[in-house]
Structure formats: structure tokens, C-alpha cells
Design an enzyme around this catalytic site. Structure first.
Site, PDB file in Angstrom:
ATOM      1  CB  THR A 200      14.681  73.094 -16.587  1.00 25.55           C
ATOM      2  OG1 THR A 200      13.321  72.699 -16.694  1.00 25.55           O
ATOM      3  CG2 THR A 200      14.800  74.116 -15.478  1.00 25.55           C
ATOM      4  NE  ARG A 201      10.525  73.998 -23.583  1.00 27.94           N
ATOM      5  CZ  ARG A 201      10.141  72.808 -24.052  1.00 27.94           C
ATOM      6  NH1 ARG A 201      11.029  71.871 -24.332  1.00 27.94           N
ATOM      7  NH2 ARG A 201       8.875  72.552 -24.275  1.00 27.94           N
ATOM      8  CG  HIS A 208      12.614  67.007 -13.899  1.00 28.37           C
ATOM      9  ND1 HIS A 208      11.240  67.080 -13.823  1.00 28.37           N
ATOM     10  CD2 HIS A 208      12.917  66.723 -15.192  1.00 28.37           C
ATOM     11  CE1 HIS A 208      10.727  66.858 -15.020  1.00 28.37           C
ATOM     12  NE2 HIS A 208      11.722  66.636 -15.869  1.00 28.37           N
ATOM     13  NE  ARG A 295      14.631  58.496 -24.578  1.00 30.27           N
ATOM     14  CZ  ARG A 295      13.547  58.683 -25.287  1.00 30.27           C
ATOM     15  NH1 ARG A 295      12.687  59.635 -24.984  1.00 30.27           N
ATOM     16  NH2 ARG A 295      13.315  57.913 -26.337  1.00 30.27           N
TER      17      ARG A 295
END
Ligand code: ADP
Ligand code: ADP
Length: 586
Positions: A200-201, A208, A295
Site C-alpha cells: 500500500t501507498r 482496506h 483494482r
């Protein structure tokens, strides 16, 4: 020759080892002394990140910046010359230089000139920007952040054996910075066969949390929460803020026996599908055997026609396709939506027909909530996370702003700035004034009025203003600042969104009539040389945010005009915060 260590962790299915390129401590001093005599190459932030991941084996089986044979095959068919999968170029681009020649050893240093590694140059080759852009990013558009960045990379790539002396020093969140070998060792202590990695960023919201928990449960394993703290997409939330959110989530909302939070100093490329596959390979090296791919994984955003660069499911397809070969499976991933009437998240295909769902987009988080100081709702984000984000992204009226006056001497900059300062204070802003004449008595003492000195003066003002703005302050600058390019430098230092250029457009004849300091008279008599407007140019702004007329409007009228503009932009609140019903309104 000084040996490097190989950590004996077998990585299936190839059986290659996790290479660690760091020289043993006892050999370090000798190599360091030797490196003192070598030519130096200063690495970009990106190359420093790449070097760190090469050094710790995170890019295994790659153990050096790519040579021509590897690079060509990686670009063409996502494999190293030996046939092993590697979808992303990891190169060291340089400018031509006499020191760049075969068999030459060079010292690799970071921006602070600290010695990181010694490289023996074994290959030097040209690379084709257009081809790499097309093959790796599937576009030539400079809207793609990496394609834009690549134009600043040197035309030659160099490769060769690396001896790494030290990893880049990082002082924050040290307990969370784990190498692949350390991560594997920690994961072993959990006692689960399966490890599912989440890349993740972005800050993590409830959705999430839901999907990572579901994926962990589905494989009955442990979650490797593995946020990127190297380089991400320009404009992303800074890593310190993000890591604070991850920590609070991991501590308060996950089963401690099922989560390992660790940081990865990866420099992302935003290459969509190719990058997803790369992420899978990298996470395998860190000990994961599943990767969550959602996605638009590693998406660079939209192109100039407003369309995404890659199909939303391209990343999933490619990871699925190579999953057996890489020995990393795609973690079951389902898009989730929130059902407000039932207060729960559900997989979209399972949502009953006609049920109401709600969501908040990333843009809405910034614009509709953070910028306006509205708290993010509990169903969307855990309150601890909402608080950290609100702290890092205060509402507009608590963000920094620079009001930059420019105009001839005597135009009315200082006079208008003084009125504006009082009005801003009345509206709850703390103001620093950087007046050209005043700055010249301390910060810029000793500088004269040559072009060079004036530029230095303006850059100093710009530097101080940028610091004030970065810390959420209000700064009013009033200097002649006659040169357009230098004003633009100041604008760039401070940041376009926080810079209001105010052109005090008073004709020279009027300034000369006013001649507050008697200087125009002196300049006309030739007693002052290089006076702006007389014998030195004034370059008027072409796109000032605000232009003032001091002949038809009083200082107070002009200051109110600027104030109204700042209120309209949200940097100042309309009312002055007076007491209402015994409560401070806000
Ligand atoms: P600068 O800072 O641009 O060199 P100053 O503000 O020091 O200029 O001087 C401007 C002079 O012009 C002051 O003496 C001020 O009283 C006078 N003045 C007259 N009309 C105006 C106006 N509408 N706005 C600003 N200053 C004005
Ligand atoms: P700059 O942007 O040129 O650094 P400052 O606002 O710091 O401008 O200083 C300009 C002030 O210094 C003017 O208001 C004027 O009173 C005085 N000054 C002295 N010499 C000159 C000159 N050669 N050109 C312009 N202003 C000068």
C-alpha cells in the site's frame, strides 16, 4: 577481493539464495579507505532505494543494476537473460563522464555524499527512452509520472558488481524497517504456513481493513502489512503520516498473532500490471506466498484524455498468469462496499439487489473533509486514523500561505502589506512580514542591488517564506522583486497552491512623484546606479493572482480586496471568531 555474504534462505521454486550484498563489518574499513580514492557517483533518491533493495536481496534473483542483456530481455519479455521472471528494469542511469569506463571502480554516494557502496563497472550501454516508456509503461505521455521523470535520467546505464558498505541511514520507525531476511525470521515465529502480503501507498480505511482481514482468514495465515516508504506517486500522503496510521490500526484493530507490519523502502514505478508482478516477486523474497492485488494496482492515475493508463483488472490477470512460476498466489480479493442500513461491509457480488451502498473517494477525502476541517465518518475510517489525517492535513484556514507583493519602489507594497497584515491578524491568522527594506538590514545585510545580489535577496526571502508556509504560517513578502524568473523560483519553492502574487501596478510616473525616500531624484541625477524603473528593468508579472491599482484605490480598499480573495480561496475564515452565545464560534 572482499566477499559479500549470501544468506542461506532458499527461495522456491528456483532454489536460488537471498543475496545480501553488504560486506562484512571487518572488511568495511578497508573498503571505505579504498573508496576514498575512487571517483564518486551521487545517486538519485530512486537509485538509493533500488540499491537498498538490491543490497538486502529484496530484488533476488537480481543482485546488481541491470546489464544490457538483462535490461533488453526484461523490457521485451519480462525475464532476465537467464530466463527468470523479472518484469521491471532496475537500472543505474548516468551522464557520460570520463570516469565512467569499463573496469573502473566508483564510489556510490547518496545526496549527502555518504558512501553507500562501491561498484565495479562491467557494462556501459545506451538505452532508448521511448522504447522503455512504451514497453514498460505502455505510453509516451509525460502525464505518466515515471515517463516524465525518465527525461531527467542520463542516457547511459551502468552495471557491475556491488559491494555495499552501509544501507542508507533512516532514522524514523526503525523497529518497523526489516530486511527480507529479518522479515522472514519474524514471520516464522507466527507459525503459519501462509503469509498474505498487502502492498500500500495510501492511508488505510475501514474497507482496506475488511479486505485484508478477509484475505488473511481465507488463507488461514498471517498478514504482512507492507507499506511502501520509498518513492510513491507524487502528491501522495507523506510516509510518516501514513505509517502512523498503519501503526495505530495494527495495534488496535488486528489480531496481533495474525499481523506483521513492516516498511519497504521501494521506489515504485507506477507501472500497473508489470509492477504488480514485480510486487509479487519482491514480497516472495520477504516471505509471503500470497499477494493481495486489487483494482488498478500501482496505477499512475489518468492520462490526458481522462482515461486510466491500464485496465482495472490487468494487474490481477498478469499476477494470476505467472503465479505458479513465481510461487506467489493472488490472495482472494473481492471489491467491498459499505451498507449503511446494516452498518457492515459486503463483497459487491453478494450485495442484495436494491440495497443502499455509500463510499467516499480519495479526492473527496481531501476536498470535502480534510480541507474543510470536517471529520471523516467512523464507518469510513477508524477515529484514530481520522485524527492523524486531520492533524497532517489541516483545513485550508490553517494551511500555510504566502502573499507576495511585487512592484516598483514606492508603488505601495509596504503600505498595503501593513494594512493587510492587520486585517489578517483580525481574522485569526498569525503573520510574518518579510519587507524588502527590513530584510536587507539583517537576513540580507551586505547585499547590494546588482542582479546577482537582488536574486540572492529574493531567494532568501523565498526560502524563509517556504519554511513558514510549510509549517502552516502566513507570510507577507514585500520586495521590489523585479525579475520574473526569480519570482517564479520563489513560487516553486513555496508551492503553486500556496503562493498569491500581488502585482502593485503603479505607473513609474506616480512612484516618481511620490518619491517617498527621495531615491528617484537621486537616481535621475545619476547618484544611484541600476535603480529599478530608471536604469534597471522591472519585469511585470504575466499571471499575477491579484493586480492592484493604487491610483484609483486606497491602501485599505486594496487590502480588503486581497482579504476577500483569501477568504474565497479558504485560506482565511470570513468571520473574525467573535463570541456568540458565550461560545467561541468556528
Ligand atoms: P513600496 O513598499 O512599494 O516601495 P511604500 O508602501 O513604501 O512602497 O510607499 C508607497 C507610498 O505611496 C507611501 O508613502 C504611501 O503613503 C503612498 N501612497 C499613496 N497612495 C497609495 C495607495 N493607494 N496605496 C499604497 N500607497 C499609497
Ligand atoms: P529587491 O527586490 O530589489 O531586493 P527590496 O524591496 O529589497 O528590492 O529593496 C528595494 C528598496 O531598496 C527600494 O524600496 C528602494 O528604497 C531601495 N533601493 C536602493 N537602491 C535601489 C535600486 N538600485 N533599485 C531599486 N531599489 C533600490
Amino acid at each position: 577481493m572482499i566477499p559479500t555474504t549470501e544468506v542461506s534462505i532458499l527461495i522456491s521454486p528456483y532454489g536460488q539464495k537471498l543475496v545480501d550484498l553488504r560486506v562484512p563489518a571487518e572488511a568495511g574499513d578497508e573498503l571505505k579507505a579504498h573508496a576514498g580514492h575512487l571517483p564518486s557517483l551521487q545517486l538519485s533518491e530512486r537509485s538509493v532505494c533500488d540499491l537498498e533493495l538490491l543490497a538486502t536481496g529484496a530484488f533476488s534473483p537480481l543482485a546488481r543494476f541491470m546489464n544490457q542483456a538483462d535490461h533488453e530481455r526484461v523490457v521485451a519479455d519480462m525475464r532476465l537473460a537467464n530466463g527468470l521472471i523479472f518484469p521491471m528494469p532496475v537500472t543505474l542511469p548516468v551522464e557520460p563522464d570520463p570516469a565512467i569506463r569499463l573496469d573502473q571502480e566508483i564510489a556510490l554516494r547518496n545526496a549527502k555524499n555518504e558512501l553507500l557502496a562501491v561498484m565495479t563497472i562491467e557494462d556501459i550501454y545506451e538505452w532508448d527512452r521511448a522504447e522503455v516508456a512504451q514497453q514498460i509503461f505502455n505510453t509516451q505521455s509525460s502525464r505518466h509520472p515515471l515517463v516524465a521523470e525518465m527525461h531527467r535520467w542520463g542516457p547511459l546505464n551502468i552495471s557491475g558488481r556491488l559491494q555495499v558498505l552501509q544501507l542508507p541511514r533512516r532514522h524514523d520507525f526503525q523497529d518497523l524497517r526489516l530486511t527480507p531476511a529479518q522479515t522472514r525470521a519474524r514471520l516464522e515465529t507466527y507459525g503459519y504456513q501462509n503469509v498474505v502480503a498487502f502492498q500500500t501507498r495510501n492511508p488505510l480505511h475501514r474497507v482496506h481493513e475488511e479486505l485484508t482481514k478477509r484475505a488473511t482468514k481465507a488463507v488461514d495465515g498471517v498478514l504482512l502489512l507492507h507499506p511502501v516508504v520509498g518513492l510513491t506517486k507524487p502528491g501522495d500522503v507523506d510516509h510518516a503520516t501514513r505509517v502512523r496510521t498503519y501503526k495505530t490500526l495494527a495495534e488496535n484493530y488486528y489480531d496481533p498473532d495474525r499481523i506483521l507490519l513492516a516498511l519497504i523502502p521501494l521506489a515504485m514505478r507506477m507501472a500497473g500490471p508489470r509492477e504488480a508482478l514485480w510486487h509479487a516477486l519482491i514480497r516472495r523474497n520477504y516471505g509471503a506466498n500470497h499477494l493481495i492485488v486489487g483494482r488498478g494496482h500501482a496505477s499512475p492515475g489518468l492520462d490526458s484524455t481522462g482515461k486510466p493508463f491500464y485496465g482495472p483488472y490487468d494487474a490481477q490477470e498478469i499476477v494470476e498468469k505467472f503465479s505458479a512460476e513465481l510461487d506467489v498466489r493472488m490472495a482472494p480479493f473481492q471489491a467491498l462496499a459499505y451498507l449503511p442500513d446494516e452498518d457492515r461491509y459486503e463483497e459487491i457480488p453478494k450485495i442484495p439487489a436494491g440495497a443502499r451502498t455509500i463510499s467516499i473517494s480519495g479526492t473527496q477525502v481531501r476536498e470535502d473533509y480534510l480541507n474543510k476541517g470536517r471529520p471523516l465518518p467512523d464507518w469510513f475510517t477508524r477515529p484514530e486514523v481520522a485524527e492523524i489525517l486531520a492533524e497532517a492535513y489541516p483545513p485550508r484556514h490553517r494551511q500555510g500561505i504566502c502573499i507576495w507583493f511585487t512592484g516598483l519602489s514606492g508603488a505601495g507594497k509596504s503600505t498595503t502589506a501593513e494594512v493587510l497584515t492587520d486585517l489578517l491578524m483580525e481574522h485569526g491568522r498569525q503573520v510574518t512580514v518579510l519587507d524588502g527594506d527590513v530584510v536587507r538590514t539583517h537576513l540580507s545585510k551586505g547585499l547590494g542591488f546588482s542582479k546577482e545580489d537582488r536574486d540572492v535577496n529574493i531567494r532568501r526571502i523565498g526560502f524563509v517564506a517556504a519554511e513558514i508556509v510549510r509549517h502552516g504560517g502566513t507570510v507577507v513578502c514585500a520586495a521590489v522583486s523585479p525579475y520574473r524568473a526569480t519570482r517564479n523560483d520563489a513560487r516553486n519553492m513555496i508551492g503553486q497552491d500556496h503562493f498569491i502574487e500581488v502585482f502593485v501596478d503603479t505607473p513609474l510616473t506616480v512612484c516618481e512623484q511620490r518619491d517617498v525616500k527621495g531615491m528617484y531624484a537621486k537616481a535621475r541625477r545619476g547618484q544611484i546606479k541600476g535603480f529599478t524603473g530608471i536604469d534597471d528593468p522591472y519585469e511585470p508579472p504575466q499571471h499575477a493572482e491579484i493586480t492592484l491599482n493604487t491610483v484609483t484605490h486606497t491602501p485599505a480598499e486594496n487590502a480588503h480586496h486581497i482579504l476577500a480573495d483569501l477568504i474565497q480561496r479558504g485560506f482565511v475564515r470570513a468571520h473574525t471568531g467573535q463570541q456568540t452565545n458565550g461560545k467561541i464560534s468556528n
